[in-house]
Design a protein around this motif. Structure first.
Motif, mmCIF file in Angstrom:
data_model
loop_
_atom_site.group_PDB
_atom_site.id
_atom_site.type_symbol
_atom_site.label_atom_id
_atom_site.label_comp_id
_atom_site.label_asym_id
_atom_site.label_seq_id
_atom_site.Cartn_x
_atom_site.Cartn_y
_atom_site.Cartn_z
ATOM 1 N N ASN A 124 0.820 -1.208 0.000
ATOM 2 C CA ASN A 124 0.000 0.000 0.000
ATOM 3 C C ASN A 124 0.859 1.264 0.000
ATOM 4 N N VAL A 125 2.032 1.231 0.611
ATOM 5 C CA VAL A 125 2.929 2.385 0.586
ATOM 6 C C VAL A 125 3.575 2.508 -0.799
ATOM 7 N N LEU A 126 3.966 1.390 -1.391
ATOM 8 C CA LEU A 126 4.525 1.413 -2.751
ATOM 9 C C LEU A 126 3.523 2.011 -3.737
ATOM 10 N N ALA A 127 2.256 1.597 -3.643
ATOM 11 C CA ALA A 127 1.221 2.121 -4.548
ATOM 12 C C ALA A 127 1.062 3.624 -4.355
ATOM 13 N N ALA A 128 1.125 4.092 -3.121
ATOM 14 C CA ALA A 128 0.992 5.528 -2.859
ATOM 15 C C ALA A 128 2.175 6.307 -3.408
ATOM 16 N N MET A 129 3.373 5.746 -3.314
ATOM 17 C CA MET A 129 4.554 6.442 -3.834
ATOM 18 C C MET A 129 4.480 6.538 -5.361
ATOM 19 N N LYS A 130 3.976 5.501 -6.007
ATOM 20 C CA LYS A 130 3.785 5.559 -7.465
ATOM 21 C C LYS A 130 2.770 6.642 -7.823
ATOM 22 N N ALA A 131 1.670 6.699 -7.089
ATOM 23 C CA ALA A 131 0.647 7.728 -7.338
ATOM 24 C C ALA A 131 1.232 9.119 -7.122
ATOM 25 N N ALA A 132 2.035 9.282 -6.093
ATOM 26 C CA ALA A 132 2.647 10.578 -5.795
ATOM 27 C C ALA A 132 3.546 11.038 -6.937
ATOM 28 N N ARG A 133 4.327 10.137 -7.474
ATOM 29 C CA ARG A 133 5.228 10.494 -8.581
ATOM 30 C C ARG A 133 4.432 10.884 -9.823
ATOM 31 N N GLU A 134 3.334 10.182 -10.072
ATOM 32 C CA GLU A 134 2.498 10.510 -11.235
ATOM 33 C C GLU A 134 1.898 11.909 -11.115
ATOM 34 N N ILE A 135 1.594 12.330 -9.890
ATOM 35 C CA ILE A 135 1.007 13.656 -9.653
ATOM 36 C C ILE A 135 2.055 14.754 -9.767
ATOM 37 N N GLY A 136 3.318 14.424 -9.520
ATOM 38 C CA GLY A 136 4.384 15.422 -9.537
ATOM 39 C C GLY A 136 4.849 15.812 -8.155
ATOM 40 N N CYS A 137 4.631 14.931 -7.193
ATOM 41 C CA CYS A 137 5.111 15.160 -5.834
ATOM 42 C C CYS A 137 6.572 14.728 -5.727
ATOM 43 N N ARG A 138 7.246 15.259 -4.733
ATOM 44 C CA ARG A 138 8.566 14.772 -4.350
ATOM 45 C C ARG A 138 8.339 13.666 -3.328
ATOM 46 N N THR A 139 9.258 12.713 -3.256
ATOM 47 C CA THR A 139 9.039 11.557 -2.397
ATOM 48 C C THR A 139 10.264 11.252 -1.541
ATOM 49 N N VAL A 140 9.975 10.823 -0.305
ATOM 50 C CA VAL A 140 11.004 10.422 0.649
ATOM 51 C C VAL A 140 10.580 9.087 1.236
ATOM 52 N N GLY A 141 11.532 8.174 1.388
ATOM 53 C CA GLY A 141 11.251 6.902 2.037
ATOM 54 C C GLY A 141 12.074 6.740 3.292
ATOM 55 N N LEU A 142 11.423 6.402 4.401
ATOM 56 C CA LEU A 142 12.117 5.956 5.605
ATOM 57 C C LEU A 142 12.038 4.441 5.576
ATOM 58 N N LEU A 143 13.185 3.810 5.349
ATOM 59 C CA LEU A 143 13.233 2.394 5.024
ATOM 60 C C LEU A 143 14.201 1.673 5.942
ATOM 61 N N GLY A 144 14.343 0.367 5.714
ATOM 62 C CA GLY A 144 15.305 -0.424 6.454
ATOM 63 C C GLY A 144 15.911 -1.481 5.564
ATOM 64 N N GLY A 145 16.915 -2.181 6.086
ATOM 65 C CA GLY A 145 17.567 -3.256 5.346
ATOM 66 C C GLY A 145 18.195 -2.758 4.066
ATOM 67 N N GLU A 146 17.785 -3.333 2.938
ATOM 68 C CA GLU A 146 18.289 -2.925 1.625
ATOM 69 C C GLU A 146 17.385 -1.881 0.967
ATOM 70 N N GLY A 147 16.298 -1.519 1.623
ATOM 71 C CA GLY A 147 15.404 -0.489 1.091
ATOM 72 C C GLY A 147 14.225 -1.021 0.321
ATOM 73 N N GLY A 148 14.296 -2.269 -0.116
ATOM 74 C CA GLY A 148 13.173 -2.879 -0.820
ATOM 75 C C GLY A 148 12.810 -2.177 -2.114
ATOM 76 N N GLY A 149 11.589 -2.420 -2.574
ATOM 77 C CA GLY A 149 11.110 -1.865 -3.831
ATOM 78 C C GLY A 149 10.906 -0.370 -3.807
ATOM 79 N N MET A 150 10.852 0.215 -2.612
ATOM 80 C CA MET A 150 10.598 1.649 -2.540
ATOM 81 C C MET A 150 11.823 2.477 -2.924
ATOM 82 N N THR A 151 12.999 1.896 -2.851
ATOM 83 C CA THR A 151 14.221 2.641 -3.149
ATOM 84 C C THR A 151 14.152 3.313 -4.515
ATOM 85 N N GLY A 152 13.623 2.630 -5.502
ATOM 86 C CA GLY A 152 13.530 3.185 -6.847
ATOM 87 C C GLY A 152 12.378 4.143 -7.054
#
Length: 193
Positions: A124-152
């Protein structure tokens, strides 16, 4: 029990030290992104699941209220707090869309959308980050480990170098406090416009 307690504190300290050594630059970049958006009249939207939902609410509360200095309120929304919206979206669209649908409704170009996920793979967070990029928002991820799919999917990845969820969450709380401090200082210190 004494040994277990000491081990937890030692692991916490090691994680915080590694985080300090690896995230100073990315934290500066995230603070600059947040400050620039707020100066331009944009807002911050934050989300996460479980403990990360609590962190999202904590971050938004520090922005709308205050962190260390008395100042004007800053526009920030935690997308984790409206039970009617969350349950309606979960029921009608599925849990994977509870945040993306809110981003579609509330975000505008130039806003900053922050996703908090200890794995970096919360659907659900990945889907929101994709939607944010489509709108033209800037994005920040607070992640752990290797960062997962959200890194990109983020402009700035704040990835805590640990694979232990409690230690990642503790480091996320520290990073959130640092970001709040930097934003307040940059926006409201004497001599700043």
């Amino acid at each position: 029990m004494t040994e277990q307690i000491k081990q937890v504190f030692e692991e916490h300290l090691r994680t915080i030290e590694r985080t300090a050594n690896t995230l100073t630059g990315p934290i500066e970049a995230a603070a600059a992104l947040l400050t620039g958006a707020l100066e331009a009249g944009n807002k911050i939207l934050v989300m996460g699941n479980g403990g990360s939902a609590a962190d999202a609410q904590h971050f938004a509360a520090e922005m709308v209220g205050r962190f260390l200095m008395e100042r004007k309120a800053l526009p920030a929304l935690a997308l984790t707090t409206d039970s009617s919206i969350l349950t309606a979206l979960g029921n009608d669209y599925g849990f994977e869309r509870v945040f993306s649908r809110q981003v579609e409704a509330l975000a505008a170009p130039g806003d900053v959308v922050i996703g908090i996920s200890t794995s970096g793979n919360s659907e659900n967070v990945l889907a929101a980050m994709k939607a944010a990029r489509e709108i033209g928002c800037r994005t920040v991820g607070l992640l752990g480990g290797e960062g997962g799919g959200m890194t990109g999917l983020v402009d700035v990845a704040l990835t805590v170098p640990s694979d232990r969820t409690p230690r990642i969450q503790e480091a996320h709380q520290t990073v959130i406090h640092i970001l709040c401090d930097l934003v307040e200082t940059r926006l409201f210190s004497e001599g700043t416009p």
